[in-house]
Design a protein around this motif. Structure first.
Motif, short mmCIF file in Angstrom:
data_model
loop_
_atom_site.label_atom_id
_atom_site.label_comp_id
_atom_site.label_asym_id
_atom_site.label_seq_id
_atom_site.Cartn_x
_atom_site.Cartn_y
_atom_site.Cartn_z
N ARG A 63 -16.22 -38.84 66.63
CA ARG A 63 -15.04 -39.06 67.04
C ARG A 63 -14.61 -39.64 68.23
NH1 ARG A 63 -12.18 -33.12 66.30
NH2 ARG A 63 -12.80 -32.88 64.28
N THR A 82 -13.37 -36.18 60.42
CA THR A 82 -13.54 -34.83 61.18
C THR A 82 -14.67 -34.64 61.62
OG1 THR A 82 -13.97 -33.93 59.13
CG2 THR A 82 -11.63 -33.98 59.72
N GLU A 131 -17.21 -34.39 64.53
CA GLU A 131 -17.03 -34.34 65.88
C GLU A 131 -18.16 -35.44 66.59
OE1 GLU A 131 -15.97 -32.88 68.89
OE2 GLU A 131 -14.74 -32.02 67.47
#
Length: 113
Positions: free
Chosen positions: A112, A107, A109
């Motif tokens: 990702r 999770t 950022e």
């Protein structure tokens, strides 16, 4: 078996006997080898305590009943049963801790893309 489990549950073994007798036989032989009273490096009592801890972790009522009672039969004390339960609890908690880090990673950022 305890009152928690129905004696009638064993009746359903007939499906294995009818549909896959060769596999059932091999499984029985495997179980006998793993839990042989003699000839193994780990004494039976400890193998049963390991099995109990795994059963507690997988939450299999049949295995908890069976291996808990077999551990006692092999000489396990109530204190040893309690410690096996704590070992299982520690592993479950450790898994959640480790997978929590995975959740943070997945999770994040920054990672990702």
């Amino acid at each position: 078996m305890t009152e928690y489990l129905s004696p009638d549950d064993r009746a359903y073994t007939k499906v294995y006997k009818q549909q896959t007798p060769d596999i059932l036989k091999a499984f029985g032989q495997f179980e006998e080898a793993v839990f042989a009273a003699e000839g193994r490096a780990i004494p039976l009592k400890y193998r049963e305590l390991i099995a109990l801890a795994v059963a507690l972790t997988t939450q299999c009522a049949y295995c908890i009943d069976g291996h808990g009672n077999l551990a006692v039969k092999a000489g396990a004390t109530e204190a040893e049963l309690a410690e096996a339960a704590w070992v299982a609890a520690a592993l479950r908690a450790g898994g959640a801790f480790a997978h929590g880090r995975l959740a943070f990673k997945l999770t994040d950022e920054e990672h990702r893309h």
